[in-house]
Design a protein around this motif. Structure first.
Motif, short mmCIF file in Angstrom:
data_model
loop_
_atom_site.label_atom_id
_atom_site.label_comp_id
_atom_site.label_asym_id
_atom_site.label_seq_id
_atom_site.Cartn_x
_atom_site.Cartn_y
_atom_site.Cartn_z
N UNK A 43 29.61 -3.71 -19.84
CA UNK A 43 28.48 -3.17 -20.60
C UNK A 43 28.88 -1.78 -21.13
N UNK A 44 30.12 -1.22 -20.77
CA UNK A 44 30.48 0.25 -21.51
C UNK A 44 29.71 1.34 -20.70
N UNK A 45 29.39 1.04 -19.67
CA UNK A 45 28.59 2.08 -18.74
C UNK A 45 29.54 3.09 -18.00
N UNK A 46 30.52 2.66 -17.57
CA UNK A 46 31.70 3.29 -17.07
C UNK A 46 33.06 2.91 -17.68
N UNK A 47 33.96 3.88 -17.40
CA UNK A 47 35.46 3.81 -18.09
C UNK A 47 36.14 2.69 -17.04
N UNK A 48 37.09 2.25 -17.56
CA UNK A 48 38.09 1.44 -16.98
C UNK A 48 38.47 1.92 -15.63
N UNK A 49 38.93 3.19 -15.40
CA UNK A 49 39.28 3.86 -14.43
C UNK A 49 38.11 4.16 -13.25
N UNK A 50 37.05 4.34 -13.80
CA UNK A 50 35.67 4.63 -12.97
C UNK A 50 35.34 3.07 -12.26
N UNK A 51 35.54 2.21 -13.45
CA UNK A 51 35.06 0.83 -12.64
C UNK A 51 36.16 0.33 -11.57
N UNK A 52 37.38 0.58 -11.52
CA UNK A 52 38.12 0.23 -10.48
C UNK A 52 37.74 0.98 -9.30
N UNK A 53 37.69 2.26 -9.50
CA UNK A 53 37.42 3.16 -8.41
C UNK A 53 36.06 2.53 -7.73
N UNK A 54 35.06 2.31 -8.43
CA UNK A 54 33.76 1.62 -7.91
C UNK A 54 33.92 0.40 -7.17
N UNK A 55 35.26 -0.43 -7.66
CA UNK A 55 35.38 -1.73 -7.04
C UNK A 55 36.41 -1.84 -5.95
N UNK A 56 36.87 -0.26 -5.72
CA UNK A 56 37.86 0.02 -4.79
C UNK A 56 39.07 -0.80 -4.76
N UNK A 57 39.64 -1.00 -5.96
CA UNK A 57 40.73 -1.56 -6.52
C UNK A 57 41.53 -0.45 -7.18
N UNK A 58 42.97 -0.73 -7.26
CA UNK A 58 43.83 0.01 -7.93
C UNK A 58 43.50 -0.21 -9.55
N UNK A 59 43.75 0.69 -10.37
CA UNK A 59 43.81 0.38 -11.88
C UNK A 59 44.51 -0.96 -12.34
N UNK A 60 45.53 -1.07 -11.85
CA UNK A 60 46.57 -2.46 -12.04
C UNK A 60 45.86 -3.38 -11.47
N UNK A 61 45.10 -3.56 -10.32
CA UNK A 61 44.56 -4.65 -9.62
C UNK A 61 43.49 -4.89 -10.48
#
Length: 96
Positions: free
Chosen positions: A39-57
């Motif tokens: 929904x373009x509310x957060x960046x890719x990096x922030x979404x990964x952080x919120x998901x508690x996953x690495x950026x690659x994961x």
């Protein structure tokens, strides 16, 4: 901060199919992070952080779900066109 929420029974089987996270709580957080990113509310990096996953994961998870994780905008295309023309020009000059 944490909150207790009720999840519709029809949603639980769908969320449990997610590859990200082991527990239902983790899978719900991954699902929310995906939704926020899509929904373009957060960046890719922030979404990964919120998901508690690495950026690659997180990128791998998005790829597996067929969700585009990178955007190719007009400015990118213009920059690529300039770079390609420059490379072709150099190649032509080298061959002369």
């Amino acid at each position: 901060m944490s909150a207790n929420i009720r999840i519709n029974d029809d949603i639980i089987p769908i969320v449990t199919m997610l590859n990200g996270g082991k527990t239902l709580d983790e899978k719900v957080n991954v699902s929310i992070a995906i939704g926020l990113f899509a929904g373009k509310m957060v960046s890719l990096a922030r979404a990964a952080e919120l998901a508690k996953l690495s950026l690659g994961e997180f990128v791998d998870l998005l790829r597996g779900m067929g969700i585009p994780w990178g955007e190719y905008i007009e400015d990118d295309e213009r920059m690529d066109d300039v770079a390609i023309k420059s490379l072709l020009s150099r190649m032509e000059n080298t061959n002369d």
